[in-house]
Design a protein around this motif. Structure first.
Motif, PDB file in Angstrom:
ATOM      1  N   THR A 178       0.840  -1.201   0.000  1.00 41.13           N
ATOM      2  CA  THR A 178       0.000   0.000   0.000  1.00 41.13           C
ATOM      3  C   THR A 178       0.869   1.243   0.000  1.00 41.13           C
ATOM      4  O   THR A 178       0.625   2.184  -0.752  1.00 41.13           O
ATOM      5  N   PHE A 179       1.871   1.229   0.845  1.00 44.98           N
ATOM      6  CA  PHE A 179       2.756   2.386   0.933  1.00 44.98           C
ATOM      7  C   PHE A 179       3.416   2.648  -0.409  1.00 44.98           C
ATOM      8  O   PHE A 179       3.480   3.777  -0.887  1.00 44.98           O
ATOM      9  N   LYS A 180       3.882   1.558  -1.025  1.00 45.69           N
ATOM     10  CA  LYS A 180       4.549   1.701  -2.312  1.00 45.69           C
ATOM     11  C   LYS A 180       3.608   2.313  -3.350  1.00 45.69           C
ATOM     12  O   LYS A 180       3.976   3.205  -4.101  1.00 45.69           O
ATOM     13  N   VAL A 181       2.398   1.807  -3.381  1.00 44.18           N
ATOM     14  CA  VAL A 181       1.432   2.319  -4.349  1.00 44.18           C
ATOM     15  C   VAL A 181       1.156   3.784  -4.083  1.00 44.18           C
ATOM     16  O   VAL A 181       1.084   4.603  -4.995  1.00 44.18           O
ATOM     17  N   LEU A 182       1.001   4.146  -2.801  1.00 39.20           N
ATOM     18  CA  LEU A 182       0.753   5.549  -2.455  1.00 39.20           C
ATOM     19  C   LEU A 182       1.875   6.431  -2.947  1.00 39.20           C
ATOM     20  O   LEU A 182       1.638   7.507  -3.496  1.00 39.20           O
ATOM     21  N   ILE A 183       3.093   5.979  -2.723  1.00 40.48           N
ATOM     22  CA  ILE A 183       4.231   6.762  -3.173  1.00 40.48           C
ATOM     23  C   ILE A 183       4.196   6.937  -4.679  1.00 40.48           C
ATOM     24  O   ILE A 183       4.436   8.017  -5.215  1.00 40.48           O
ATOM     25  N   LEU A 184       3.882   5.855  -5.375  1.00 38.55           N
ATOM     26  CA  LEU A 184       3.854   5.952  -6.820  1.00 38.55           C
ATOM     27  C   LEU A 184       2.771   6.922  -7.282  1.00 38.55           C
ATOM     28  O   LEU A 184       2.965   7.661  -8.228  1.00 38.55           O
ATOM     29  N   THR A 185       1.638   6.913  -6.583  1.00 36.19           N
ATOM     30  CA  THR A 185       0.561   7.780  -7.042  1.00 36.19           C
ATOM     31  C   THR A 185       0.862   9.251  -6.762  1.00 36.19           C
ATOM     32  O   THR A 185       0.319  10.121  -7.427  1.00 36.19           O
ATOM     33  N   THR A 186       1.725   9.536  -5.769  1.00 35.41           N
ATOM     34  CA  THR A 186       2.011  10.943  -5.539  1.00 35.41           C
ATOM     35  C   THR A 186       2.669  11.573  -6.752  1.00 35.41           C
ATOM     36  O   THR A 186       2.590  12.777  -6.961  1.00 35.41           O
ATOM     37  N   ARG A 187       3.336  10.739  -7.557  1.00 36.06           N
ATOM     38  CA  ARG A 187       3.950  11.305  -8.737  1.00 36.06           C
ATOM     39  C   ARG A 187       2.927  11.626  -9.804  1.00 36.06           C
ATOM     40  O   ARG A 187       3.246  12.243 -10.810  1.00 36.06           O
ATOM     41  N   VAL A 226       8.746  22.557  -0.194  1.00 37.41           N
ATOM     42  CA  VAL A 226       7.923  22.119  -1.333  1.00 37.41           C
ATOM     43  C   VAL A 226       8.748  21.275  -2.301  1.00 37.41           C
ATOM     44  O   VAL A 226       8.290  20.256  -2.815  1.00 37.41           O
ATOM     45  N   HIS A 227       9.975  21.680  -2.525  1.00 36.99           N
ATOM     46  CA  HIS A 227      10.827  20.880  -3.403  1.00 36.99           C
ATOM     47  C   HIS A 227      11.064  19.500  -2.824  1.00 36.99           C
ATOM     48  O   HIS A 227      11.123  18.508  -3.554  1.00 36.99           O
ATOM     49  N   THR A 228      11.197  19.447  -1.495  1.00 35.51           N
ATOM     50  CA  THR A 228      11.377  18.137  -0.879  1.00 35.51           C
ATOM     51  C   THR A 228      10.144  17.278  -1.094  1.00 35.51           C
ATOM     52  O   THR A 228      10.247  16.084  -1.381  1.00 35.51           O
ATOM     53  N   ALA A 229       8.960  17.905  -0.957  1.00 30.47           N
ATOM     54  CA  ALA A 229       7.749  17.134  -1.208  1.00 30.47           C
ATOM     55  C   ALA A 229       7.745  16.605  -2.631  1.00 30.47           C
ATOM     56  O   ALA A 229       7.314  15.483  -2.903  1.00 30.47           O
ATOM     57  N   LEU A 230       8.221  17.390  -3.533  1.00 33.00           N
ATOM     58  CA  LEU A 230       8.299  16.962  -4.925  1.00 33.00           C
ATOM     59  C   LEU A 230       9.303  15.830  -5.092  1.00 33.00           C
ATOM     60  O   LEU A 230       9.071  14.875  -5.828  1.00 33.00           O
ATOM     61  N   TYR A 262       8.103   0.581  10.490  1.00 30.88           N
ATOM     62  CA  TYR A 262       7.145   1.683  10.579  1.00 30.88           C
ATOM     63  C   TYR A 262       7.810   2.959  11.061  1.00 30.88           C
ATOM     64  O   TYR A 262       7.478   4.055  10.623  1.00 30.88           O
ATOM     65  N   LEU A 263       8.762   2.802  11.985  1.00 30.75           N
ATOM     66  CA  LEU A 263       9.484   3.977  12.457  1.00 30.75           C
ATOM     67  C   LEU A 263      10.267   4.616  11.322  1.00 30.75           C
ATOM     68  O   LEU A 263      10.365   5.838  11.220  1.00 30.75           O
ATOM     69  N   LEU A 264      10.826   3.777  10.463  1.00 27.71           N
ATOM     70  CA  LEU A 264      11.603   4.314   9.353  1.00 27.71           C
ATOM     71  C   LEU A 264      10.714   5.023   8.344  1.00 27.71           C
ATOM     72  O   LEU A 264      11.134   5.959   7.685  1.00 27.71           O
ATOM     73  N   LEU A 265       9.488   4.547   8.236  1.00 28.24           N
ATOM     74  CA  LEU A 265       8.581   5.148   7.272  1.00 28.24           C
ATOM     75  C   LEU A 265       7.943   6.421   7.802  1.00 28.24           C
ATOM     76  O   LEU A 265       7.490   7.272   7.036  1.00 28.24           O
ATOM     77  N   LEU A 266       7.886   6.517   9.119  1.00 26.34           N
ATOM     78  CA  LEU A 266       7.108   7.594   9.726  1.00 26.34           C
ATOM     79  C   LEU A 266       7.462   8.992   9.231  1.00 26.34           C
ATOM     80  O   LEU A 266       6.563   9.751   8.844  1.00 26.34           O
ATOM     81  N   PRO A 267       8.740   9.380   9.214  1.00 23.21           N
ATOM     82  CA  PRO A 267       9.058  10.741   8.764  1.00 23.21           C
ATOM     83  C   PRO A 267       8.505  11.023   7.366  1.00 23.21           C
ATOM     84  O   PRO A 267       7.934  12.083   7.133  1.00 23.21           O
ATOM     85  N   SER A 268       8.667  10.062   6.463  1.00 23.11           N
ATOM     86  CA  SER A 268       8.181  10.279   5.101  1.00 23.11           C
ATOM     87  C   SER A 268       6.668  10.452   5.087  1.00 23.11           C
ATOM     88  O   SER A 268       6.141  11.338   4.419  1.00 23.11           O
ATOM     89  N   LEU A 319       4.787  13.814   3.894  1.00 19.18           N
ATOM     90  CA  LEU A 319       3.910  13.834   2.732  1.00 19.18           C
ATOM     91  C   LEU A 319       2.485  14.223   3.108  1.00 19.18           C
ATOM     92  O   LEU A 319       1.775  14.848   2.327  1.00 19.18           O
ATOM     93  N   VAL A 320       2.066  13.857   4.302  1.00 23.91           N
ATOM     94  CA  VAL A 320       0.725  14.272   4.725  1.00 23.91           C
ATOM     95  C   VAL A 320       0.669  15.788   4.864  1.00 23.91           C
ATOM     96  O   VAL A 320      -0.238  16.451   4.372  1.00 23.91           O
ATOM     97  N   VAL A 321       1.677  16.353   5.519  1.00 22.95           N
ATOM     98  CA  VAL A 321       1.670  17.786   5.766  1.00 22.95           C
ATOM     99  C   VAL A 321       1.883  18.584   4.484  1.00 22.95           C
ATOM    100  O   VAL A 321       1.211  19.570   4.234  1.00 22.95           O
TER     101      VAL A 321
END
Lengths: 275, 378, 286
Positions: free
Chosen positions: A110-119, A149-153, C11-17, C21-23
């Motif tokens: 799920t996490f992987k898919v979410l990351i991919l969709t952010t692009r 913002v660049h980091t978010a990108l 999960y701890l490693l993922l948390l910052p990301s 991304l939420v914020v």
């Protein structure tokens, strides 16, 4: 009339070669052109008709650009933003990439898919509401705002790329380190990190270039502390041609150098983000 | 110098049970081989002992201490991985020295111990090289050196020879055996190669589907397999299993195969072991190895007629593949048999041969359960 | 104890990301939606959307953006595919070609616009070239508002030049994943070059094509700096309008409305691609 096989193959190859050369010329030629323009004296910029290669080379135009009001500080701002972005996205993203690479846990896909969709989302939409927010937080018109913002990108890219970099370091190497007296952190630092370093460096450089080149968010989020692209964009259509051309060249040149440095990793970096 | 105790160790990955409630005790300094086909759970079990996997249930004790929840570095183990896992960014010397450096040993001690281990594995002149600059076989030696330099209480080896080519494997097997006899660590060795298992182990634990089927000395596992699976897995060629029926004749319980009453090579009727009366009329499996079947070119009373399908000359002996002849009107299993004979046994495919079984070497099995019929309590 | 901590590890490693991304991603998107339809008093209103839709430049911006995409993206895909196939063809020096063709990855859209400005501008290289060939006496005014087709063409050329590399790189990576044996088997069974491309490569390339198309089109919806460099404001585009409403007109809400529009169009488009190019997992058994 049928040609003998080898002749046909060879003429086929020649055709392909020709095509490849034409395409390369198409890519490279304009770069030469802007270099020539930027490196010719200012009157030459206005001259018409132009010769392909300028009669004289001169740093005049470039100097004119660099001395223009705001350019130098904008350049420094760009560098600052890019560096902050680089550090932030790696510091936040690499642990996530490592987790994706090494651990199997519920929610991983799920996490992987979410990351991919952010692009799949436009950044435009980010900068406008964030501008409002940053004003409220007193962060508007700061380098850190743009960097955030660049980091978010860049973050999704950083996560996926560092993930695939760590995947390419065999898990067994870290396990061997674990059996030889390391705890997980030591195994990571002594074994995984050194082997991942070249890839991580390439990813860092690519992130730097990404930030250096970004225009829209930088323009929206800054007023007086502009980055270079933001500054050039805002004054572009009121500026004389030499300014524009020199500006373009100046923005391209460092990026070209960086891309050259990481050229071997480029395909891996971009290609891997797909999977 | 440590005894390993596994009690009820159970590990699942999602829906798959990799290790199914395994209980095993490995004596101090014993060399035990975990043998089985791929997917039988032997590597997972090894990794549980190493601490690289944590079992869902059960306990693991090394040298009397419960280590079930401890990370690998607190278990006094050293491990040789199947892929060697030699660190590419360190020299051979630093690879071998890695564990000692983690223990913060003084430099001269490190140097001395590394050189000693390197000497034992004949990689002394490679110490300055990087792993990419040495061959696969040499990398394997580096991996072994790295493990034994630690003087561990427990040595774990995960198929260390399987990535070597056949000739190197043979050579390393002998070297490894000699080396490990000197080391005196309790060793668990995982392999799918039964020849390695027979050659190296003090004891072999045959595994299938996550459980240990039989755990015995190599000789016992070879001669007295506990199940049809073990008999078929160990030995090359695998054990033959003939279906026979138990019937009364001359006051004895004898075996007939395809209507043919069997006699031994000595001429006596092939009697079932004492206590088989309860099984009269039932089928029984006779497990017999290729080298324990005598082949005759002339008909002999009580011998099984068989037709030769394939003759494989293997240099030191012939390996024959045969199929049992039909007796008139009686159905015989068309399974093929393997029989070995001397290299100069004059035989060609097609003409029939007559087979006599060596009674002492027959392993009686129950066809339903696949298990050996325990001769003490039938 | 050690094990329980170990289970938390990933999960701890993922948390910052996730937090970041939420914020800085999920929340701003929601905010944009709110800004677009909520008045400063907190009332739901369509006022800003109406303002956006009623604006003089809106229809042009929408039309220009869509037409640009319709022209640029297919062109780029064909070009990128050609480049990717050329790289796969294993010509000597294909490494050099690949490197040259990926250079534009490092060029920002603003710089790309300026590069082609040197060519298309009144006293630029194109006019000089045509003049030197004797084809024209006076320079052609390509980039003026009297010549919307010229502006359009210039933007297309600049964008194709800049962004083909993005598509190409994904396709090259996808092609490299196709085991050579499939193509060799096809050749053994009589497939010519074009047939191999059509019946083996392209189908197996579909997932990469899908990704490349989605990515490229998302970026294309945001086309902005290239247009500014070449055409100033004479060629309105959606992202440009968002920028002007924010910066020049100082109306964040309408700017947000534009942003939401771009988002919705992007999502719609992505959905279209996903449907059109969907591949079942079995088809891919690579």
């Amino acid at each position: 009339m049928r040609q003998p096989g080898s002749l046909r193959r060879r003429s086929g190859r020649l055709l392909l070669y020709g095509l490849a050369l034409i395409l390369s010329a198409w890519v490279l030629f304009p770069l030469f052109l802007i270099a020539f323009t930027a490196l010719s004296p200012r009157p030459a910029v206005y001259a018409w008709p132009k010769t392909l290669v300028p009669d004289t080379f001169s740093l005049d135009t470039l100097v004119f650009f660099l001395n223009s009001h705001g350019v130098l500080s904008a350049t420094l701002n760009s560098i600052g933003v890019a560096l902050i972005t680089l550090v932030l996205s790696l510091v936040i993203g690499a642990p996530a990439g490592y987790a994706l690479a090494r651990f199997v846990f519920p929610g991983r896909e799920t996490f992987k898919v979410l990351i991919l969709t952010t692009r799949a989302f436009p950044i435009v939409i980010l900068s406008i509401p964030l501008a409002v927010t940053f004003i409220q937080w007193n962060l508007y018109d700061t380098l850190i705002a743009v960097a955030l913002v660049h980091t978010a990108l860049a973050l999704p890219f950083a996560i996926l790329v560092t993930g695939s970099i760590f995947v390419s370091v065999p898990k067994e190497l870290e396990e061997a380190a674990l059996t030889l007296g390391c705890n997980r952190l030591q195994a990571f630092v002594r074994v995984a990190l050194p082997l991942a370093l070249p890839g991580l460096a390439a990813a860092a450089i690519f992130t730097f270039v990404l930030s250096w080149n970004e225009v829209f968010a930088a323009t929206i989020l800054t007023l007086r502390n502009r980055t270079l692209p933001a500054h050039v964009l805002t004054v572009l259509n009121e500026s004389p041609l030499p300014f524009r051309f020199a500006g373009g060249f100046f923005m391209i040149a460092p990026a070209l150098v960086f891309i050259f440095v990481i050229r071997r990793y480029l395909l891996n970096l971009w290609g891997r983000v797909v999977k | 110098m440590a005894e390993i105790r596994l009690q009820g160790v159970h590990k699942t990955f999602g829906k798959v049970t990799a290790v199914n409630n395994v209980t095993l005790t490995v004596r101090d300094q014993e060399f035990i081989v975990l043998l089985g086909p791929s997917g039988c759970g032997k590597t997972t079990l090894l990794r549980c002992v190493a601490g690289l996997e944590y079992p869902d249930r059960g306990r693991i004790a090394i040298d009397g201490q419960d280590v079930t929840d401890r990370p690998p570095r607190q278990r006094r183990i050293a491990m040789v991985f199947q892929s060697y896992a030699v660190f590419p960014h360190l020299t051979v010397f630093e690879n071998v020295a890695f564990g000692l450096r983690m223990q913060k040993r003084p430099d001269d001690e490190v140097k001395q111990r590394v050189q000693a281990a390197a000497g034992l594995l004949q990689i002394g002149d490679l110490l300055d090289r990087y792993p990419a600059q040495v061959s696969g076989g040499q990398r394997q030696r580096v991996a072994v050196a790295r493990a034994i330099v630690m003087e561990p209480a427990v040595l774990l080896m995960d198929e260390p020879l399987s990535n070597l080519d056949a000739l190197l494997r043979l050579q390393m097997r002998a070297e490894l055996k000699r080396l490990l006899q000197e080391i005196r660590a309790t060793t668990i060795y995982v392999t799918h190669d039964q020849v390695e298992a027979l050659s190296l182990g003090d004891r072999i634990a045959v595994m299938k589907d996550g459980a240990i089927i039989q755990s015995d000395t190599p000789l016992k596992v070879y001669d007295e397999p506990a199940t049809v699976f073990v008999g078929g897995f160990i030995g090359n060629p695998p054990m033959n299993f003939l279906k026979g029926t138990l019937q009364m004749a001359d006051g004895q319980v004898v075996v007939s195969i395809g209507g043919q009453f069997l006699r031994s090579a000595q001429g006596q009727a092939l009697a079932a072991p004492p206590g088989f009366q309860a099984r009269l009329g039932n089928t029984v499996l006779l497990g017999i190895r290729a080298e324990n079947i005598q082949a005759r070119t002339e008909p002999v009373p009580g011998a099984l007629p068989a037709r030769v399908l394939v003759v494989e000359p293997l240099g030191s002996h012939l390996l024959l593949t045969l199929v049992l002849e039909r007796s008139e009107g009686v159905q015989v299993d068309s399974e093929s048999l393997k029989v070995t004979t001397g290299a100069d046994f004059a035989v060609e495919p097609q003409p029939p041969l007559w087979l006599l079984l060596e009674p002492a070497k027959i392993r009686w099995m129950d066809p339903q359960s696949g298990r050996a019929i325990n001769l003490e309590r039938v | 104890m050690n094990r329980r901590l170990g289970r938390l590890g990933p999960y701890l490693l993922l948390l910052p990301s996730i937090l970041f991304l939420v914020v800085f991603f999920a929340w701003p998107m929601a905010e944009a939606l709110v800004l677009a339809v909520q008045s400063p008093e907190g009332v739901f209103t369509l006022e800003y959307v109406q303002r956006m839709a009623g604006d003089v430049a809106f229809r042009d911006a929408l039309r220009n953006t869509l037409v640009l995409i319709l022209v640029i993206v297919p062109l780029q895909v064909v070009l990128a595919l050609g480049m990717a196939l050329l790289v796969q063809a294993g010509l000597r020096g294909s490494g050099l070609f690949l490197y040259a063709w990926t250079i534009p990855l490092g060029i920002s859209d603003l710089a790309a616009g300026i590069v082609w400005l040197t060519i298309f501008t009144e006293r630029g290289y194109l006019n000089s070239f045509l003049h030197n060939l004797g084809l024209i006496q006076k320079p052609i005014l390509l980039l003026s508002y009297e010549n919307p087709q010229g502006l359009f063409a210039a933007v297309v050329v600049a964008e194709v030049w800049r962004a083909t590399a993005i598509v190409m790189v994904i396709l090259v990576a996808g092609l490299q994943l196709i085991p050579r044996e499939y193509l060799e088997a096809a050749e053994v069974f009589g497939a010519g070059l074009w047939q191999r491309v059509r019946y083996v490569m392209l189908p197996l390339l579909r997932p990469s094509l899908q990704v490349a198309l989605i990515l490229r089109t998302i970026l294309a919806f945001q086309v902005f700096a290239v247009v500014v460099a070449l055409a100033g404001r004479t060629l309105p585009v959606l992202a440009g309008e968002a920028y002007y409403w924010y910066g020049t007109y100082r109306n964040t809400n309408v700017a947000a409305a534009y942003a939401v529009l771009i988002l919705l169009l992007s999502i719609l488009n992505t959905g279209l691609y996903l449907r059109a190019l969907r591949t079942r997992a079995e088809e891919l058994a690579l």
